[in-house]
Scaffold this motif. Structure first.
Motif, PDB file in Angstrom:
ATOM      1  N   PHE A   1      -6.963  65.158 -33.443  1.00  0.00           N
ATOM      2  CA  PHE A   1      -6.113  65.601 -32.344  1.00  0.00           C
ATOM      3  C   PHE A   1      -5.487  67.373 -32.823  1.00  0.00           C
ATOM      4  CE2 PHE A   1      -6.404  61.246 -31.708  1.00  0.00           C
ATOM      5  CZ  PHE A   1      -6.539  61.104 -30.403  1.00  0.00           C
ATOM      6  N   THR A   2      -6.286  68.189 -31.961  1.00  0.00           N
ATOM      7  CA  THR A   2      -5.877  69.639 -32.123  1.00  0.00           C
ATOM      8  C   THR A   2      -4.429  69.905 -32.227  1.00  0.00           C
ATOM      9  OG1 THR A   2      -7.896  70.121 -31.592  1.00  0.00           O
ATOM     10  CG2 THR A   2      -6.422  71.919 -31.569  1.00  0.00           C
ATOM     11  N   LEU A   3      -3.885  69.571 -30.941  1.00  0.00           N
ATOM     12  CA  LEU A   3      -2.287  69.870 -31.047  1.00  0.00           C
ATOM     13  C   LEU A   3      -1.511  69.340 -31.986  1.00  0.00           C
ATOM     14  CD1 LEU A   3      -0.268  70.330 -27.518  1.00  0.00           C
ATOM     15  CD2 LEU A   3       0.752  69.393 -29.415  1.00  0.00           C
ATOM     16  N   GLY A   4      -1.564  68.023 -32.476  1.00  0.00           N
ATOM     17  CA  GLY A   4      -0.678  67.842 -33.447  1.00  0.00           C
ATOM     18  C   GLY A   4      -0.859  68.083 -34.667  1.00  0.00           C
TER      19      GLY A   4
ATOM     20  N   ILE B   1      -9.425  69.352 -27.688  1.00  0.00           N
ATOM     21  CA  ILE B   1      -8.187  68.585 -27.554  1.00  0.00           C
ATOM     22  C   ILE B   1      -8.229  67.580 -28.608  1.00  0.00           C
ATOM     23  CG2 ILE B   1      -8.818  67.254 -25.507  1.00  0.00           C
ATOM     24  CD1 ILE B   1      -6.043  67.265 -24.878  1.00  0.00           C
ATOM     25  N   CYS B   2      -9.444  67.025 -28.811  1.00  0.00           N
ATOM     26  CA  CYS B   2      -9.568  66.122 -29.760  1.00  0.00           C
ATOM     27  C   CYS B   2     -10.973  65.803 -30.028  1.00  0.00           C
ATOM     28  CB  CYS B   2      -9.079  64.426 -29.201  1.00  0.00           C
ATOM     29  SG  CYS B   2     -10.051  63.636 -27.941  1.00  0.00           S
ATOM     30  N   PHE B   3     -11.306  65.383 -31.207  1.00  0.00           N
ATOM     31  CA  PHE B   3     -12.898  65.147 -31.569  1.00  0.00           C
ATOM     32  C   PHE B   3     -12.966  64.020 -32.513  1.00  0.00           C
ATOM     33  CE2 PHE B   3     -16.356  65.704 -34.522  1.00  0.00           C
ATOM     34  CZ  PHE B   3     -17.255  66.449 -33.570  1.00  0.00           C
ATOM     35  N   PRO B   4     -14.037  63.211 -32.224  1.00  0.00           N
ATOM     36  CA  PRO B   4     -15.106  63.197 -31.250  1.00  0.00           C
ATOM     37  C   PRO B   4     -14.567  62.665 -29.923  1.00  0.00           C
ATOM     38  CG  PRO B   4     -15.566  61.520 -32.569  1.00  0.00           C
ATOM     39  CD  PRO B   4     -14.245  61.951 -33.218  1.00  0.00           C
ATOM     40  N   ALA B   5     -15.506  62.668 -29.007  1.00  0.00           N
ATOM     41  CA  ALA B   5     -15.125  61.950 -27.730  1.00  0.00           C
ATOM     42  C   ALA B   5     -15.468  60.393 -27.817  1.00  0.00           C
ATOM     43  CB  ALA B   5     -15.880  62.716 -26.702  1.00  0.00           C
ATOM     44  N   LEU B   6     -14.603  59.618 -26.978  1.00  0.00           N
ATOM     45  CA  LEU B   6     -15.059  57.940 -27.003  1.00  0.00           C
ATOM     46  C   LEU B   6     -16.279  58.102 -26.010  1.00  0.00           C
ATOM     47  CD1 LEU B   6     -11.217  56.937 -26.506  1.00  0.00           C
ATOM     48  CD2 LEU B   6     -12.663  56.868 -28.356  1.00  0.00           C
ATOM     49  N   GLU B   7     -17.043  57.262 -26.451  1.00  0.00           N
ATOM     50  CA  GLU B   7     -18.384  57.212 -25.906  1.00  0.00           C
ATOM     51  C   GLU B   7     -18.706  55.733 -25.675  1.00  0.00           C
ATOM     52  OE1 GLU B   7     -21.396  60.733 -26.372  1.00  0.00           O
ATOM     53  OE2 GLU B   7     -20.637  60.407 -28.412  1.00  0.00           O
TER      54      GLU B   7
ATOM     55  N   TRP C   1      -2.680  79.791 -27.702  1.00  0.00           N
ATOM     56  CA  TRP C   1      -1.669  80.342 -28.501  1.00  0.00           C
ATOM     57  C   TRP C   1      -1.148  79.639 -29.469  1.00  0.00           C
ATOM     58  CZ3 TRP C   1       3.411  78.397 -28.657  1.00  0.00           C
ATOM     59  CH2 TRP C   1       3.574  77.231 -27.975  1.00  0.00           C
ATOM     60  N   GLN C   2      -1.319  78.169 -29.489  1.00  0.00           N
ATOM     61  CA  GLN C   2      -0.818  77.229 -30.651  1.00  0.00           C
ATOM     62  C   GLN C   2      -1.539  77.718 -31.922  1.00  0.00           C
ATOM     63  OE1 GLN C   2       0.866  73.473 -28.325  1.00  0.00           O
ATOM     64  NE2 GLN C   2      -0.727  74.515 -27.206  1.00  0.00           N
ATOM     65  N   PHE C   3      -3.058  77.708 -31.386  1.00  0.00           N
ATOM     66  CA  PHE C   3      -4.025  77.800 -32.819  1.00  0.00           C
ATOM     67  C   PHE C   3      -3.498  79.350 -33.268  1.00  0.00           C
ATOM     68  CE2 PHE C   3      -8.000  79.555 -34.084  1.00  0.00           C
ATOM     69  CZ  PHE C   3      -8.251  79.019 -35.112  1.00  0.00           C
ATOM     70  N   THR C   4      -3.229  80.172 -32.460  1.00  0.00           N
ATOM     71  CA  THR C   4      -2.903  81.609 -33.045  1.00  0.00           C
ATOM     72  C   THR C   4      -1.543  81.706 -33.511  1.00  0.00           C
ATOM     73  OG1 THR C   4      -3.842  82.571 -31.053  1.00  0.00           O
ATOM     74  CG2 THR C   4      -2.460  84.054 -32.317  1.00  0.00           C
ATOM     75  N   LEU C   5      -0.438  80.856 -33.322  1.00  0.00           N
ATOM     76  CA  LEU C   5       0.702  80.909 -34.089  1.00  0.00           C
ATOM     77  C   LEU C   5       0.381  80.142 -35.456  1.00  0.00           C
ATOM     78  CD1 LEU C   5       3.805  81.469 -34.085  1.00  0.00           C
ATOM     79  CD2 LEU C   5       3.989  79.332 -32.801  1.00  0.00           C
TER      80      LEU C   5
END
Length: 629
Positions: free
Chosen positions: A444-447, A484-490, A520-524
């Motif tokens: 989960f990218t944001l976390g 936003i997350c990886f991988p997707a639920l399939e 912007w969060q990745f940049t920070l």
């Protein structure tokens, strides 16, 4: 004065109508009781046929009168005057007329360069006397100018003051649903863009008006959640009155109108984080020192720190309680909430005024910060070695010394993860969720990004997360940053976990979609770890498509090649995220004021050794062995 403030406030206000009534806090020189007022602004409408709104008057005085309602409120605190509802009669002289919910927008100005600079000359669409780099710079400038124009057009005003930005502002959208509202979460990148531009008024207004909204009783199916809950969003509603006047009313949504009735757990956390950022960037710390603002911080902190049945220091939440606000199997202790919770607690500790009434809260915050950092660093972290260890776990261990403390079954280690995780020990990440017999191995990218920004992870772990993103660039960045997350639920996982959600189909929306606002969060995070070139690469990639694609909300497919099938266009936090990322790269010193460095004071003492009731003190020495690496 602070001693007179109730720790949480004791408001028993119950408005008789479904309208926001401004929570007016009076100064010590007046009656110390809080009073309730309709939060309204009445304006003269010069032309009933005119669809535009008057947003600013020049050299015109406003004549306002307080109009208190019959609702009375008794609280144990004494606070300063925040705002009073008012009825304003205005002279019809106009300074600006712009589109509804807009801010004063300067027309786009195209600068013409001098001939002797020999940078650009356009004749019948032909570009002459310009090199490739110069043309690229001109194009980038045009993209930024358009982004700023769109961001300013999305500004929402209340009583002629800017109070936020609407979620999306697509002029062709005939069914905006709630995308025409101001979301607390969505406004954060807009706020940072304005702050770094030197425009702090809109952010200050937003913080104060949402603080008013916090104080009202919220009811869903005859049940009221705890005090301190911040709204997910609010809308400025306009209703006509007599004599060609209209009334503006703030109408908040605490989840009672949201799809799925999701609780906005992260709204209060984002509010505290933004309050700290406002002080850091503007240097105006008087806002956070106000008695009403101090009370608001304490109410949010106490709501989050309330005792419950949970055995872990992490915050227990339902599904859909954060940016992923639909059913995606993140109920429990999702990493995104824990990283924001940790950031908000660190912010609160910086801003709370220490006195007799707050010292116990500060002590509780310190203990919780210590426990969370230990828990996340020890139990959420995975790399190739850790995954191999989990793969060989013994189960059903009954002991205080158990290795497999959460009884994670080895079969939970999916084949995709074993193939995907890099061989190098320099790459790793924090798992998405952890609770008894369950470890969510999705990235989960944001976390993960906020774990870097807030120093929830160790310095070594933080670098390893960025190393993983670089190593798996095609998977996590692809054609448009960022997943936003990886991988997707399939397949069956998608059917069971999402309930066959038609919006969260594989590689779409929250189920593996690509969200440019995360830029912007990745940049920070990159700026903090000394990797600005990684952020610049992602910004350049996004810059190639966002303007041409009309600033979509999200992108679909495994590599983010297509605009999302249900993506809103002219999404404000896409625009603001791009602008904020650009500004962070251009102003490294400003970026440094937005992240947190390692707090060695927190790491010295574990909360376990501070209590006499603990059956066993945890080993902080084991954790400290990773801290300085």
């Amino acid at each position: 004065m602070m001693n007179a403030i109730g720790f949480l406030g004791n408001s028993t206000m119950r408005p008789s109508k479904c309208l926001l009534r401004a929570f007016t806090r009076l100064s010590p020189s007046r009656d110390t009781a809080f009073q309730s007022h309709h939060s309204r602004c009445i304006n003269q409408n010069i032309n009933n046929q005119d669809p535009y709104r008057i947003t600013k008057l020049r050299n015109v005085a406003q004549f306002c009168t307080n109009r208190p309602s019959s609702v009375t409120t008794q609280v144990a605190s004494e606070a300063r005057n925040l705002s009073a509802s008012r009825t304003c009669t205005k002279d019809p002289t106009l300074d600006k007329i712009i589109s509804k919910n807009g801010l004063n927008v300067k027309p786009l100005t195209i600068e013409r360069l001098e001939e002797d600079e020999k940078d650009e000359e356009v004749v019948n669409g032909d570009v002459r006397n310009i090199d490739k780099d110069g043309l690229e710079n001109v194009r980038r400038k045009e993209i930024e100018e358009e982004a700023w124009r769109l961001l300013r057009q999305s500004v929402v005003t209340y009583c002629d003051s800017p109070v936020g930005t609407m979620a999306a502002n697509d002029p062709t959208d005939t069914a905006p649903l709630n995308y025409d509202q101001v979301f607390v979460r969505d406004f954060v990148p807009s706020a940072l863009a304005f702050l770094m531009k030197g425009e702090g008024e809109i952010v200050r207004n937003f913080l104060l008006y949402t603080l008013q909204l916090q104080s009202w009783e919220k009811t869903v199916d005859c049940y009221s959640p705890g005090q301190g809950l911040m709204p997910a969003s609010f809308k400025v509603r306009t209703s006509p009155l007599e004599e060609d006047k209209f009334e503006e009313v703030l109408d908040p949504d605490f989840g009672e109108s949201a799809i799925g009735r999701v609780a906005p757990v992260d709204s209060g956390l984002w509010w505290i984080i933004l309050l700290r950022a406002y002080g850091k960037i503007t240097g105006d710390y008087s806002l956070q020192e106000r008695v009403d603002v101090q009370t608001g911080i304490k109410m949010i902190a106490n709501l989050c720190l309330a005792d419950g049945f949970d055995m872990f220091p992490t915050l227990l939440v339902t599904d859909g309680s954060c940016m992923i606000d639909r059913r995606m199997g993140i109920h429990g202790h999702p990493l995104e909430i824990q990283a924001l919770f940790y950031s908000a607690l660190r912010s609160s500790r910086e801003m709370i005024t220490i006195n007799d009434s707050s010292k116990n809260l500060v002590r509780t915050i310190n203990n919780r910060l210590s426990a969370i950092s230990f828990h996340i660093r020890e139990n959420y972290w995975v790399d190739k070695g850790k995954i191999n260890e989990i793969y060989r776990y013994k189960t059903e261990e009954y002991s205080t010394d158990a290795t497999n403390k959460f009884n994670i079954y080895p079969d939970q280690v999916s084949p995709w993860l074993m193939d995907w995780i890099p061989e190098s020990h320099r790459c790793g990440f924090l798992v998405g969720n952890l609770q008894p017999a369950h470890m969510d191995f999705r990235f989960f990218t944001l976390g993960n990004l906020w774990s870097i920004i807030s120093s929830l992870g160790t310095p070594k772990q933080n670098q390893a997360i960025l190393n993983l993103i670089e190593e798996k660039w095609d998977d996590l960045i692809g054609h448009m940053p960022l997943k936003i997350c990886f991988p997707a639920l399939e397949s069956s996982e998608w059917h069971i976990i999402t309930g066959s959600d038609p919006k969260n189909t594989p590689w779409s929306y929250h189920n593996g979609g690509s969200w440019p606002t995360l830029l912007w969060q990745f940049t920070l995070a990159c700026m903090k770890m000394g990797r600005p070139e990684l952020a610049a690469k992602a910004v350049t990639l996004a810059e190639k498509r966002l303007q041409a694609d009309r600033w979509p909300e999200y992108y679909d497919t495994r590599y983010g090649k297509f605009i999302g099938k249900k993506s809103r266009l002219y999404q404000t936090w896409t625009i603001a995220g791009f602008l904020t990322a650009k500004q962070l790269l251009q102003n490294p010193e400003m970026a440094s004021s937005l992240f947190w460095e390692e707090d060695f004071e927190l790491l010295e003492t574990c909360v376990c050794v501070l209590t006499k009731s603990g059956r066993k003190s945890c080993s902080r020495a084991a954790a400290k062995s990773q801290i300085l690496i």
